[in-house]
Scaffold this motif. Structure first.
Motif, PDB file in Angstrom:
ATOM      1  N   GLU A 129       0.929   4.092  -2.680  1.00  0.00           N
ATOM      2  CA  GLU A 129       0.663   5.574  -2.466  1.00  0.00           C
ATOM      3  C   GLU A 129       1.809   6.370  -3.102  1.00  0.00           C
ATOM      4  O   GLU A 129       1.568   7.555  -3.460  1.00  0.00           O
ATOM      5  CB  GLU A 129       0.441   5.589  -0.881  1.00  0.00           C
ATOM      6  N   ARG A 130       2.982   5.772  -2.941  1.00  0.00           N
ATOM      7  CA  ARG A 130       4.128   6.642  -3.610  1.00  0.00           C
ATOM      8  C   ARG A 130       3.872   6.840  -4.912  1.00  0.00           C
ATOM      9  O   ARG A 130       3.956   7.912  -5.706  1.00  0.00           O
ATOM     10  CB  ARG A 130       5.377   5.970  -3.320  1.00  0.00           C
TER      11      ARG A 130
ATOM     12  N   SER B 236      -2.374  -1.782 -10.503  1.00  0.00           N
ATOM     13  CA  SER B 236      -1.903  -0.417  -9.831  1.00  0.00           C
ATOM     14  C   SER B 236      -0.672  -0.414 -10.584  1.00  0.00           C
ATOM     15  O   SER B 236       0.383   0.349 -10.032  1.00  0.00           O
ATOM     16  CB  SER B 236      -1.888  -0.471  -8.379  1.00  0.00           C
TER      17      SER B 236
ATOM     18  N   LEU C 144       0.890  -1.155   0.077  1.00  0.00           N
ATOM     19  CA  LEU C 144      -0.004  -0.006   0.046  1.00  0.00           C
ATOM     20  C   LEU C 144       0.626   1.363   0.063  1.00  0.00           C
ATOM     21  O   LEU C 144       0.380   2.151  -0.781  1.00  0.00           O
ATOM     22  CB  LEU C 144      -0.945  -0.008   1.172  1.00  0.00           C
ATOM     23  N   ALA C 145       2.083   1.329   0.689  1.00  0.00           N
ATOM     24  CA  ALA C 145       2.834   2.363   0.801  1.00  0.00           C
ATOM     25  C   ALA C 145       3.422   2.627  -0.631  1.00  0.00           C
ATOM     26  O   ALA C 145       3.782   3.769  -1.037  1.00  0.00           O
ATOM     27  CB  ALA C 145       3.942   2.110   1.820  1.00  0.00           C
TER      28      ALA C 145
ATOM     29  N   ARG D  15       1.154   6.874  -6.399  1.00  0.00           N
ATOM     30  CA  ARG D  15      -0.129   7.583  -6.604  1.00  0.00           C
ATOM     31  C   ARG D  15       0.299   9.019  -6.956  1.00  0.00           C
ATOM     32  O   ARG D  15      -0.026   9.953  -7.813  1.00  0.00           O
ATOM     33  CB  ARG D  15      -1.214   7.448  -5.800  1.00  0.00           C
ATOM     34  N   GLN D  16       1.133   9.497  -5.952  1.00  0.00           N
ATOM     35  CA  GLN D  16       1.469  10.985  -5.867  1.00  0.00           C
ATOM     36  C   GLN D  16       2.506  10.964  -7.196  1.00  0.00           C
ATOM     37  O   GLN D  16       2.220  12.252  -7.604  1.00  0.00           O
ATOM     38  CB  GLN D  16       2.462  10.757  -4.430  1.00  0.00           C
TER      39      GLN D  16
END
Length: 409
Positions: free
Chosen positions: A118-119, A220, A114-115, A121-122
């Motif tokens: 998220e990276r 993803s 998930l981390a 995603r940013q």
């Protein structure tokens, strides 16, 4: 590899293999991340063999490790597990194969996955891949729909059945691929590129049912997200259920919460469109009828006006008035002419009666003599006038007068 070879002095195979092995041994230990696709561990063997695959490319690497290392893993490794391994590259001279001798295997946990997501995603958001301005709207009624999904999956059935229920004439170009595991991303990328090149495909749907974070990890993937962003054909994402939100949902042009929603979104509802057409036709009919009625009432009002109800009547009345006026003018002119004619005749008679010609014709005259003192005297007869007297005759008030002028006048 001290000196280059030549056709006259070639190296034997053993020399080349040995030199490659020496070169690889100098690389040292490295950390490698990938996805386990194959585990081969015999019960009594001391060495286990694994295949580590790149999730985003068709590239794999052979791993070797001790069997005890696999047995000590908790939870045990399975096909599709994301891992980070530590090992040293090794070139087997006898077979000419490259492998990675592993001494440590770490499973990538949910928190770390998930981390990383998220990276990523940013990063993609900072590059503008999530911006609404770059998203395109799918066509209202696509000629052909591209569908990328698992073979004989519930997602495929949901998309096809709902789309055909809404628009029976819809046509699909289906590509069945792996939707999870190590081969998912390469197969999806290949199908996506193929459908994007097809000119008859107007929209592409990526559909998959729900699952865990690991199951949806392929959607993803950075390579897949960038490929979807680079597509010239609009892409609809229908991955998982409402709570699931892989990065593909943010990059795709349209995000549907479920494959069922994608089937309803990709084509219009024929019943609704038919009803809308009927409503529009009714509105157009009423509008046209209203316009015709207004124009008809206007025509009726115009036709009811005297000038249009009896267009010849005013002309006839005007003609009668003109004839009457012309007759009155004629009678007035004749009356004036007759009156003036009578007046002229009377004047002429009076002039004839009182004129000198008539008086002379009767043998009568009035003679006046003007003496030296300027006093006129009536001469009763010609004998009263002196010899040599001149007479001047003039008409006074319609009477003939003879005036005796003195001699010398």
């Amino acid at each position: 590899m001290n000196s280059p070879t030549s056709p006259e002095e070639p190296w034997p195979v053993r020399t080349v293999s040995r030199k490659i092995a020496d070169w690889i041994k100098r690389l040292g230990t490295i950390w490698v991340e990938g996805q386990i696709t194959q585990i081969s561990a015999r019960p009594r063997a001391t060495t286990a063999f694994l295949t580590l695959r790149d999730p985003s490319a068709d590239v794999s690497l052979t791993l070797t490790c001790s069997s005890s290392l696999l047995r000590d893993m908790d939870p045990p490794l399975t096909d599709g597990s994301r891992v980070v391994v530590h090992g040293k590259p090794d070139f087997y001279v006898g077979r000419g194969t490259l492998s990675l001798r592993v001494d440590e295997i770490r499973a990538v946990g949910i928190g770390e996955l998930l981390a990383r997501i998220e990276r990523l995603r940013q990063l993609l958001k900072a590059e503008g891949l999530f911006e609404p301005a770059r998203k395109r709207s799918p066509p209202f009624l696509p000629g052909r729909v591209g569908l990328i999904t698992g073979r004989a999956s519930a997602a495929e059935h949901d998309v096809l059945s709902n789309a055909e229920l809404r628009w029976p004439a819809v046509r699909f170009e289906v590509r069945n691929v792996a939707v999870q595991g190590s081969t998912a991303v390469p197969q999806i990328l290949e199908a996506l590129e193929e459908l994007d090149r097809a000119p008859e495909v107007d929209v592409i749907v990526l559909a998959r049912g729900g699952g865990s974070v690991e199951d949806l990890l392929a959607f993803s993937d950075e390579a897949l997200c960038r490929a979807v962003a680079a597509c010239t054909t609009p892409v609809i994402s229908a991955i998982g259920h409402e709570p699931d939100s892989p990065l593909l949902d943010h990059v795709a042009d349209v995000r549907c919460s479920t494959p069922t929603g994608a089937g309803k979104r990709v084509v219009p509802d024929v019943a609704e469109e038919t009803q809308r057409i009927h409503q529009l036709r009714d509105r157009a009919r009423r509008a046209l009828q209203g316009w015709v009625e207004r124009e008809r009432r206007l025509l009726d009002s115009l036709r009811s006006r005297p000038s249009l109800a009896d267009p010849l009547g005013p002309l006839q009345r005007r003609s009668e008035q003109l004839n009457t006026l012309r007759e009155r003018s004629r009678r007035a002119v004749l009356t004036v002419l007759n009156t003036e004619q009578h007046s002229l005749t009377a004047t002429r008679s009076r002039l004839t009666t009182l004129g000198p010609a008539a008086t002379l014709a009767r043998g009568y005259a009035i003679v006046q003599r003007v003496g030296p003192d300027g006093v006129p005297a009536v001469i009763r007869s010609v004998g009263d006038a002196e010899p040599g007297t001149r007479l001047r005759v003039r008409v006074v008030d319609g009477s003939l007068h003879a005036v005796v002028a003195d001699p010398g006048e």
